[in-house]
Design an enzyme around this catalytic site. Structure first.
Site, mmCIF file in Angstrom:
data_model
loop_
_atom_site.group_PDB
_atom_site.id
_atom_site.type_symbol
_atom_site.label_atom_id
_atom_site.label_comp_id
_atom_site.label_asym_id
_atom_site.label_seq_id
_atom_site.Cartn_x
_atom_site.Cartn_y
_atom_site.Cartn_z
ATOM 1 N N SER A 108 0.805 -1.228 0.000
ATOM 2 C CA SER A 108 0.000 0.000 0.000
ATOM 3 C C SER A 108 0.835 1.274 0.000
ATOM 4 O O SER A 108 0.314 2.347 -0.303
ATOM 5 C CB SER A 108 -0.948 0.025 1.203
ATOM 6 O OG SER A 108 -0.224 -0.040 2.414
ATOM 7 N N GLY A 147 5.248 2.942 -0.047
ATOM 8 C CA GLY A 147 6.692 2.735 -0.077
ATOM 9 C C GLY A 147 7.376 3.886 0.616
ATOM 10 O O GLY A 147 6.791 4.956 0.807
ATOM 11 N N GLY A 199 6.548 -10.386 -1.307
ATOM 12 C CA GLY A 199 7.035 -11.579 -1.992
ATOM 13 C C GLY A 199 6.203 -11.969 -3.201
ATOM 14 O O GLY A 199 5.269 -11.271 -3.602
ATOM 15 N N HIS A 250 12.825 -10.001 1.173
ATOM 16 C CA HIS A 250 11.404 -10.154 1.493
ATOM 17 C C HIS A 250 11.128 -9.321 2.730
ATOM 18 O O HIS A 250 11.810 -9.472 3.746
ATOM 19 C CB HIS A 250 11.051 -11.622 1.737
ATOM 20 C CG HIS A 250 9.587 -11.841 1.940
ATOM 21 N ND1 HIS A 250 9.083 -12.690 2.878
ATOM 22 C CD2 HIS A 250 8.509 -11.296 1.314
ATOM 23 C CE1 HIS A 250 7.761 -12.670 2.837
ATOM 24 N NE2 HIS A 250 7.397 -11.827 1.890
ATOM 25 N N ASP A 251 10.148 -8.437 2.659
ATOM 26 C CA ASP A 251 9.959 -7.468 3.744
ATOM 27 C C ASP A 251 9.739 -8.135 5.099
ATOM 28 O O ASP A 251 10.178 -7.614 6.131
ATOM 29 C CB ASP A 251 8.835 -6.475 3.423
ATOM 30 C CG ASP A 251 7.531 -7.126 2.989
ATOM 31 O OD1 ASP A 251 7.399 -8.361 3.095
ATOM 32 O OD2 ASP A 251 6.633 -6.397 2.529
ATOM 33 N N THR A 252 9.100 -9.304 5.107
ATOM 34 C CA THR A 252 8.921 -9.999 6.381
ATOM 35 C C THR A 252 10.244 -10.515 6.917
ATOM 36 O O THR A 252 10.487 -10.486 8.131
ATOM 37 C CB THR A 252 7.924 -11.163 6.233
ATOM 38 O OG1 THR A 252 6.728 -10.684 5.626
ATOM 39 C CG2 THR A 252 7.597 -11.771 7.588
ATOM 40 N N GLN A 284 -7.895 -1.826 5.211
ATOM 41 C CA GLN A 284 -7.485 -0.871 4.180
ATOM 42 C C GLN A 284 -8.570 -0.718 3.118
ATOM 43 O O GLN A 284 -8.862 0.399 2.664
ATOM 44 C CB GLN A 284 -6.165 -1.323 3.549
ATOM 45 C CG GLN A 284 -4.968 -1.201 4.480
ATOM 46 C CD GLN A 284 -3.743 -1.942 3.964
ATOM 47 O OE1 GLN A 284 -3.786 -2.562 2.900
ATOM 48 N NE2 GLN A 284 -2.653 -1.896 4.718
#
EC number: 2.7.1.5
Length: 489
Positions: free
Chosen positions: A14, A16, A83, A236-238, A304
């Site tokens: 959603s 950056g 991902g 990967h953000d996680t 959201q």
């Protein structure tokens, strides 16, 4: 005093952000400053749900240029994103086809087809990855079946963070933590699984061998002419968020809370037994060879969409109104596939309640209450599954990411799970991104060393479970009913 200036590009579904981190070696202090924040979202293009990667790239470059315009010498850059999604390139590095988003429906039905043809257990034993209908394995199959005309033009397939790193450096890389989310990496070899790739229809030549976090991909040349290393972080953000989770001991679990909620624990070994398969547990790659044993939960995506559809701009006011409502009047399963990308989320939630003979949430606050209660109850179920899987209860849960700012949901989670919750840091993905950069620059020794820095610099808030809350009583009633059914079975 010695300072390091590292830039983290953190892209979520959603939004950056381009963040500047300043690390002071002597006192081991780390500060973050937001340079540029921008929106991200889904787009409709030629019948597909897509990402606007050109807009995202422009925003990334704008943020990097802003840092340089301030006269700051950047020591390194790292990029992390969500991902499974990818960009296809030809021999000249030009895009082939559209950057289709995982919420597109093109892969519908293909997961069941793969399980039937390859065997569900065999896929799981090979990859260790949970079955989600939008995994890259099924997206590639959809591509090769539905758009065969593109195949002769494809030379490379880059996952999202690797694509943006390529755009900055001209060098290609396939980072391991993100590659594991594809369900195409063999859990034993850490390389692409030829059997799974063959079923997907993709050519193995499209991919290079996955690299673990910490290598320098190439260099971005800033407007002033300096060559700045771009580091392959845990992209990967996680994976980055988990690195920044101040986990203390083996009995700590984490919940990365954002558009998605990812709940799990760290392990030196994967869990691929029948219990893990039945619970649809995933074993995604982490830093330093660790596994992120976790489960995906739909997360704040539902909220959201409600905010968007109802044009709600004042989230704190909505949460305050929600808190005044009684708990557990409207309960849905947030992980139901119907909520992946419905035409109207509010109507879909109401339909789910109607179909289960519950009251219908009508107001904004009732819809939010439905989402928060349902998420907290699902968190409790998943935490129980994870504890059973490893044979040991958890003593605390670390909630990180943007969702940890929702104090109501944090308390509901503590009450439903019956466990102490520690919320923070908010910018966990950004911090984990920075952590790998600092290790690559030889400023820190390892992940545990970095977590000590996070523990002393981040704002953390503790939520103690209230056994007398409405949701705690609801959970106790559910457990009592389950035990009665088991005894009578």
């Amino acid at each position: 005093m010695t300072f390091r200036n590292c830039v983290a590009v953190d892209l979520g579904a959603s939004s950056g952000r381009v963040m500047l981190a300043r690390y002071q070696r002597e006192c081991r202090s780390l500060t973050l400053r937001e340079i540029h924040r921008f929106k991200n979202g889904l787009h409709s293009q030629n019948g597909y749900v897509t990402w606007n990667v050109d807009s995202l790239e422009s925003a990334i470059r704008l943020g990097l240029n802003k840092v340089c315009e301030e006269g700051i010498r950047i020591d390194s850059i790292g990029i992390d994103t969500w991902g499974v999604d990818f960009v296809l390139l030809d021999q000249q590095g030009q895009r082939v086809g559209l950057p289709v988003a995982y919420r597109d429906s093109r892969s519908n039905g293909l997961m069941a087809q793969a399980q039937q043809q390859l065997g569900k257990r065999d896929i799981y034993q090979r990859s260790g990855i949970q079955f989600l209908p939008f995994n890259t394995l099924y997206q590639l199959r959809a591509l090769t079946e539905q758009q065969p005309e593109l195949i002769p033009h494809i030379a490379h397939a880059l996952l999202m963070p690797d694509y943006f790193s390529y755009r900055l450096t001209g060098k290609m890389n396939w980072e391991y933590t993100n590659a594991t989310t594809t369900q195409l990496v063999n859990i034993n070899s850490d390389d692409w699984d030829e059997s799974l790739l063959a079923w997907s229809g993709a050519n193995k030549a499209w991919f290079g061998r996955p690299t673990h976090p910490g290598n320098v991909i190439g260099h971005w040349i800033c407007p002033q002419g300096n060559e700045i290393p771009v580091v392959a972080v845990a992209s990967h953000d996680t994976a980055s968020a988990v690195i920044a989770s101040p986990l203390n001991g083996s009995r700590a679990a984490y919940l990365s809370s954002g558009t998605w909620s990812l709940m799990g624990f760290e392990s030196q070994t994967p869990f691929t037994n029948d219990t893990a398969l039945a619970a649809n547990i995933t074993n995604e790659g982490g830093a330093e060879g660790r596994y992120r044993v976790l489960k995906n939960i739909m997360g704040l995506w539902l909220l959201q969409r409600v905010l968007q559809e109802r044009q709600i701009n004042d989230l704190p006011a909505l949460i305050a109104a929600t808190q005044a409502l009684p708990a557990c009047r409207f309960i849905i399963n947030p992980n139901d596939d119907r909520f992946i990308n419905p035409e109207a989320m509010c109507s879909e939630i109401q339909a789910a309640c109607r179909e289960t003979a519950q009251p219908i949430p009508e107001s904004d606050a009732e819809l939010a209450r439905c989402i928060f209660d349902s998420l907290a109850l699902l968190y409790a179920d998943v935490l129980h599954e994870l504890a059973q899987l490893r044979g040991e209860d958890f003593s605390q849960l670390h909630i990180v990411g943007g969702g940890c700012q929702n104090t109501l949901l944090n308390q509901l989670c503590a009450d439903a799970c019956g466990i102490r919750v520690i919320a923070g840091p908010v910018e966990a993905s950004t911090l984990g991104n920075i952590g790998i950069q600092l290790m690559t620059l030889d400023e820190l020794n390892n992940v545990d060393d970095f977590r000590q820095v996070v523990s002393t610099t981040a704002n953390l808030t503790t939520f103690t479970p209230n056994p007398d809350s409405e949701i705690a009583h609801y959970v106790a009633q559910i457990h009592s009913t389950r035990q009665t059914k088991e005894l009578c079975a």
